[in-house]
Design an enzyme around this catalytic site. Structure first.
Site, PDB file in Angstrom:
ATOM      1  N   ASP A 480      10.441  25.331  19.503  1.00 43.81           N
ATOM      2  CA  ASP A 480      11.038  25.123  18.185  1.00 43.81           C
ATOM      3  C   ASP A 480       9.966  24.760  17.154  1.00 43.81           C
ATOM      4  O   ASP A 480       8.818  24.427  17.504  1.00 43.81           O
ATOM      5  CB  ASP A 480      12.061  23.978  18.315  1.00 43.81           C
ATOM      6  CG  ASP A 480      13.197  24.071  17.311  1.00 43.81           C
ATOM      7  OD1 ASP A 480      13.074  24.813  16.335  1.00 43.81           O
ATOM      8  OD2 ASP A 480      14.208  23.365  17.517  1.00 43.81           O
ATOM      9  N   ASP A 550      20.689  29.089  13.647  1.00 39.94           N
ATOM     10  CA  ASP A 550      21.466  27.919  14.059  1.00 39.94           C
ATOM     11  C   ASP A 550      22.942  28.115  13.770  1.00 39.94           C
ATOM     12  O   ASP A 550      23.760  27.312  14.188  1.00 39.94           O
ATOM     13  CB  ASP A 550      20.981  26.667  13.311  1.00 39.94           C
ATOM     14  CG  ASP A 550      19.865  25.968  14.071  1.00 39.94           C
ATOM     15  OD1 ASP A 550      19.600  26.353  15.223  1.00 39.94           O
ATOM     16  OD2 ASP A 550      19.258  25.047  13.503  1.00 39.94           O
TER      17      ASP A 550
HETATM   18  C1  DGJ Z   1      16.684  23.457  15.691  1.00 38.77           C
HETATM   19  C2  DGJ Z   1      17.120  24.530  16.627  1.00 38.77           C
HETATM   20  O1  DGJ Z   1      17.353  25.710  15.945  1.00 38.77           O
HETATM   21  C3  DGJ Z   1      18.351  24.059  17.385  1.00 38.77           C
HETATM   22  O2  DGJ Z   1      18.824  25.081  18.213  1.00 38.77           O
HETATM   23  C4  DGJ Z   1      17.990  22.838  18.178  1.00 38.77           C
HETATM   24  O3  DGJ Z   1      17.058  23.173  19.172  1.00 38.77           O
HETATM   25  C5  DGJ Z   1      17.445  21.764  17.264  1.00 38.77           C
HETATM   26  N1  DGJ Z   1      16.388  22.259  16.432  1.00 38.77           N
HETATM   27  C6  DGJ Z   1      16.937  20.587  18.058  1.00 38.77           C
HETATM   28  O4  DGJ Z   1      16.345  19.649  17.290  1.00 38.77           O
END
Ligand code: DGJ
Length: 751
Positions: A480, A550
């Site tokens: 991430d 997301d």
């Molecule tokens: C952003 C990501 O896109 C999510 O799927 C998740 O992993 C969060 N960060 C965790 O902090």
């Protein structure tokens, strides 16, 4: 496929079964684009297609005819200062800031079978020399002693050229490069729509289509990553270009950092497309003898609509950009605990989720954020990659051991490039962050960015991640990156090299990825950046898949996956079924619609199965069993967008995938809002074999009573009829037979 040099007319013809690309040398020996389009005969000569003319206010170089005015010419790698007033591809100055007026003239060329690898940057590749040929055109400014190599790789199987440039300083003095585009493409008509893929967090890569107008327009990023705001890919399409017909040029950058895609319409109807590293806040010191390599740009052409071009980009990115063991392998069905628990879990809760997931047929359990340091929210601990024993008393090793014993694979979330001010790493190495610890600091999600231009930071992260990966049976990593960059300077770079910061960051990131993917080739990496903030071809070279967004709402995912699919293959798009009401938009959608949309990607779940009813669990069991049978078609089939362009009509969205042998296909139709008493509609399919007959079924097999969409379509139907007429939709919704809003139908076709 051939690359031929014609000394009599001083032109190069790059030709395969799909395109011809003809470069002609101008009277000053600089290269110009004579033609890029459908294949032309190799024995023809086309250099006269490059036109130049004297006009009022036009300028010409001393010693050359007045008609030779560069401002109207289709130039291959344009420079500024000799009569071309449009934006250039390359700019250099002395260390003191004195601009060089560049004349890049032909010096030499070579044709190589296969494709030479750039150093340090990701790029497409060949598996055998017969797959591609490369023209390397060497240009020179003799007075300034600058050489530029232009690389053009033509793939036998695609209407796409891989282009890049290498700029070498032979001058004996240090110079500063202030612009270095990967490619420039001059077209001789202004009659194009610019198509780009733009948005923001949770609504990434929405298709935008706008007619181009005189002046400069374009997209780019200054955020340190390719960004959710604009993707480093675009098309120039004729206004009448559709999915199935019409002309379009595509361009995508194999790069993950600040980029720019510019289109300039000149005053004589000429259109210039340029793409590369964003010149804003970029400069690169070239010591005597140094070279600079640009990222690769993949420039394509179609006369058969977007669908055809997308198929080629999918194939090229999916099979000749993605590397490693996972490239052609079916991706595991995963469950990710993020939306199920966020930061609040313990070992027992995770094991309960995993047990239930295993029972449903899921193959991989992914532990997301919150497993390390004191990470109970997003205010701390990034950088402290030690397990939190209060949550996980047996460590990652113990948890991964228990999960793999259940028969699931185990995957882990990391965010290596970041550090929380509240972390031991920051307390120990405050100097490792981007910017200066003593000066202004801007936080993003409460965190700072580690300075990836510093080799010691990259080494440290390599060792840390290697230790984690070696400590437990981890077969998947979600990588991430949750903020944009500010204060873009590095304490480790000399003052006159600060303009190199953004690009050096990306080079550091690539070197870390390269080392890790080489040391742990069995691990499936999925990139992520607050959803799809860094969904680009640069990272795809290391991570076969990326978290698309997301936003996991099935209806929101329609325009997101639609836009993403213009260049990126379904196998690259992480797509999960999540709970309702959806956490991003509060919408309630049917479970089968959520699955249907997510099936067209690297599929998984992101919910707590223990909160589901028995009926829902049974549906999920059916979904997983179904996906396992059809997974290869979904992930690696030829993908077609059938209906519901967000730019035109997005209430009935349909797409399909067809197996390589054309014997199996899946079609998804999503009706966003139900309308009463709708008319009939035909949905012609694509990619099928007209000679075959296909058994058409509707999944799931729980129809609303006497539903027309099922009655009309199920049974044995001929391929030609399905291609010409297609599925028969509508007819429900006038007599109480309606599935309601957000409903969907999934059709399977088997020869
Ligand atoms: C952003 C990501 O896109 C999510 O799927 C998740 O992993 C969060 N960060 C965790 O902090």
């Amino acid at each position: 496929m051939a690359i031929v040099w014609y000394p009599d007319t001083r032109e190069f013809h790059l030709r395969n079964d799909f395109i011809s690309y003809v470069i002609a040398l101008l009277p000053d020996s600089s290269p110009a684009l004579a033609y890029f389009g459908k294949p032309l005969a190799l024995d023809g000569r086309y250099s006269r297609l490059v036109r130049f003319e004297a006009r009022a206010l036009s300028t010409h170089q001393k010693g050359l005819p007045p008609s030779f005015c560069l401002d109207f010419v289709s130039r291959e790698y344009p420079t500024y200062g000799r009569g071309d007033f449009r934006f250039p591809a390359v700019e250099l100055e002395t260390e003191e800031g004195f601009p060089l007026v560049l004349d890049l003239h032909y010096k030499d060329h070579r044709v190589i079978s296969g494709k030479p690898e750039p150093s340090g940057l990701p790029a497409t590749y060949c598996e055998s020399e017969g797959e591609a040929e490369t023209l390397v055109l060497l240009l020179e400014d003799r007075a300034e002693q600058i050489e530029v190599e232009l690389f053009y790789t033509l793939f036998a199987a695609h209407p796409i050229l891989a282009r890049r440039a290498a700029i070498r300083n032979n001058s004996g003095r240090a110079l500063r490069l202030t612009r270095a585009y990967s490619a420039s493409l001059d077209l001789d008509s202004p009659n194009w729509d610019l198509i780009h893929f733009s948005g923001a967090w949770a609504r990434e890569r929405h298709l935008v289509r706008q007619p181009i107008a005189p002046g400069v327009q374009g997209v780019g990023s200054l955020r340190g990553s390719s960004s959710a705001q604009h993707n480093p890919s675009a098309m120039l399409a004729r206004p009448d270009c559709t999915e199935t017909a019409g002309e379009a040029y595509g361009a995508i950058l194999v790069y993950s950092g600040n980029f720019s895609i510019d289109v300039e319409v000149g005053s004589h109807g000429d259109t210039r497309l340029g793409l590369g590293i964003n010149p804003f806040h970029f400069s690169w010191l070239l010591a005597p003898g140094d070279s600079f390599e640009t990222p690769e740009a993949l420039v394509g052409y179609t006369a058969q609509g977007f669908g055809e071009l997308s198929l080629h980009y999918h194939e090229l990115l999916g099979r000749r950009l993605v590397r490693g063991q996972w490239r052609d392998r079916e991706r595991p069905i995963l469950i990710n605990n993020w939306e199920a628990t966020y930061f609040h879990f313990d070992e027992q809760k995770l094991l309960e989720i995993a047990r239930s997931a295993k029972d449903l047929g899921i193959e991989l359990f992914v532990l997301d954020d919150g497993w390390f340091g004191q990470r109970n929210d997003d205010t701390s601990s990034l950088g402290d990659w030690e397990v939190n024993r209060e949550k996980l008393p047996h460590g990652i090793e113990g948890l991964a051991g228990s999960i793999t014993q259940m028969g699931l694979s185990f995957g882990l979330w990391v965010e290596p490039e970041m550090v929380s001010p509240d972390s031991n790493l920051y307390r120990t190495h405050p100097d490792w962050v981007v910017g200066s610890p003593l000066a202004k600091q801007t936080l993003g999600r409460n965190q700072l960015v580690l300075d990836m231009t510093r080799p010691e930071v990259v080494d440290y992260l390599y060792e840390t991640l290697s230790r984690i990966l070696s400590s437990a049976p981890i077969s998947y990593i979600k990588w991430d990156m949750n903020r944009h960059m500010t204060e873009p300077v590095s304490a480790a770079l000399a003052p006159d090299r600060q303009g190199e910061f953004f690009h050096r960051y990306i080079l550091g990131l690539y070197s870390l990825y390269r080392r890790l993917t080489r040391s742990f080739p069995q691990v499936l990496f999925e990139s992520c950046s607050a959803g799809g903030n860094r969904f680009d071809a640069g990272l795809l070279s290391f991570t076969p898949q990326a978290w698309t967004s997301d936003d996991s709402d099935a209806i929101e995912r329609l325009p997101i996956q639609w836009g993403t699919s213009f260049f990126y293959p379904p196998s690259s798009m992480g797509a999960h079924v999540s709970a309702v009401p959806n956490h991003q938009v509060g919408r309630i959608t049917p479970l089968w619609t959520r699955a249907g949309v997510a099936f067209f990607g690297a599929f998984g779940y992101e919910l707590d199965p223990l909160k589901l009813s028995d009926t829902e669990l049974e549906e999920i069991r059916q979904q997983i069993a179904f996906y396992k049978v059809w997974r290869r078609v979904f992930q690696f089939g030829s993908f077609y967008r059938l209906s519901g362009s967000p730019a035109v009509d997005d209430n009935l969205v349909a797409w399909m995938s067809v197996s390589q042998d054309k014997r199996r296909a899946v079609v998804l139709v999503v009706q966003v809002l139900a309308h009463p008493n709708p008319g009939f509609r035909r949905l012609p399919l694509r990619g099928l074999s007209p000679e075959q007959s296909y058994q058409v079924k509707v999944i799931p097999a729980v129809p609303v009573k006497n539903e027309a969409s099922i009655r009309f379509n199920e049974g044995l139907r001929r391929g030609d009829e399905l291609l010409q007429v297609g599925l028969l939709l509508g007819g429900d919704g006038w007599n109480g037979v309606s599935r309601g809003d957000f409903t969907s139908w999934l059709f399977t076709l088997e020869a």
